[in-house]
Design a protein around this motif. Structure first.
Motif: not given
Length: 288
Positions: A241-264
């Motif tokens: 239930n979130n959207v992640l961001k992967v930067d060019t170094s491969g670091n993974v962070t949470e960009l948006i939280n509390n998104v119910q079943n994000p799809y497209c």
């Protein structure tokens, strides 16, 4: 009569868990997954192999990184002559632990049984010859009328320009991608594919070479993908239930939280749009 491929060391661990002992190796596994794994062991002990396989499969569904359960599942499925499904189980191990050479060997052996000699040779080239299983790898290669040096040379042989770009210039299919969902591309012609079952993002280069671009514990059920002009990748992380961001170094962070079943995902002019299946909404997020 029991067969020998079940990992007996794991049976010992499972027995300890049944009596409540603390086993550090299992500390990162979910309780429900452990319960299913132990149930599989008990079914195995009584010769109920189909039920054991179902329990091990359930354990992997509850914890997609449960290596022991994948191995026992693959061994049982091979015994039950379900070779395609057995191969898939060992592939899941290789994806998560590439240096599990026993599983790599099993993948090679099953690929040969299924008539895919090229894939079998590819797996064999991943096994170091100085490992204990290296001798078995040599023997398996010989059974296919080749040897490991020759198989490795075939894998590294450069492709011609026309071969390398065939997929981009004509109709075609990218194979062996487990549960593909979202896709996106970059300006260099690379294709990025989310794999829902593997919790990973694959990168396929213009020469059709496939590799794992990112695999991280934060990724769980990736579906939609988007990529910005700076090379950052965005993932609709359905099960978390979130959207992640992967930067060019491969670091993974949470960009948006509390998104119910994000799809497209759709990205334009610095705005990221996210469809939320669980809330019947489309979210607009301004990227910084």
């Amino acid at each position: 009569m029991k067969f020998s491929n079940i990992k007996r060391t794991f049976i010992i661990c499972a027995t300890l868990l049944l009596v409540g002992a603390s086993v550090p190796a299992f500390a990162d596994l979910t309780t429900d997954a452990k319960i299913e794994y132990n149930r599989g062991i008990e079914y195995y002990k009584t010769g109920s192999y189909e039920q054991a396989a179902e329990a091990f499969k359930k354990a992997t569904e509850l914890d997609p990184n449960y290596i022991d359960a994948y191995f026992n599942l693959g061994s049982l499925l091979e015994y039950l002559k379900q070779d395609d499904e057995a191969l898939n189980a060992f592939k899941q191990i290789i994806l998560r632990k590439p240096d599990d050479y026993e599983s790599v060997y099993k993948a090679a052996e099953l690929s040969k049984k299924l008539g895919n000699y090229d894939k079998a040779k590819m797996y064999l080239t991943l096994i170091p010859t100085d490992y204990l299983i290296g001798q078995r790898a040599k023997e398996l290669a010989q059974s296919m009328n080749t040897d490991l040096p020759t198989a490795k040379a075939e894998q590294t042989e450069p492709k011609s320009f026309s071969q390398a770009n065939e997929m981009n210039d004509s109709n075609g299919v990218y194979n062996d991608i487990s549960s593909p969902t979202g896709i996106t591309t970059d300006s260099s012609g690379n294709l990025y594919v989310a794999t829902f079952a593997d919790n990973a993002i694959y990168k396929i280069a213009p020469n059709n070479q496939k590799m794992i671009y990112v695999k991280n514990p934060k990724i769980n059920g990736p579906i939609g993908l988007a990529r910005d002009n700076s090379g950052n990748l965005y993932i609709a992380n359905y099960n978390k239930n979130n959207v992640l961001k992967v930067d060019t170094s491969g670091n993974v962070t949470e960009l948006i939280n509390n998104v119910q079943n994000p799809y497209c995902l759709y990205l334009t002019d610095g705005l990221l749009f996210v469809s939320s299946q669980g809330s019947n909404q489309v979210i607009r997020y301004k990227l910084k």
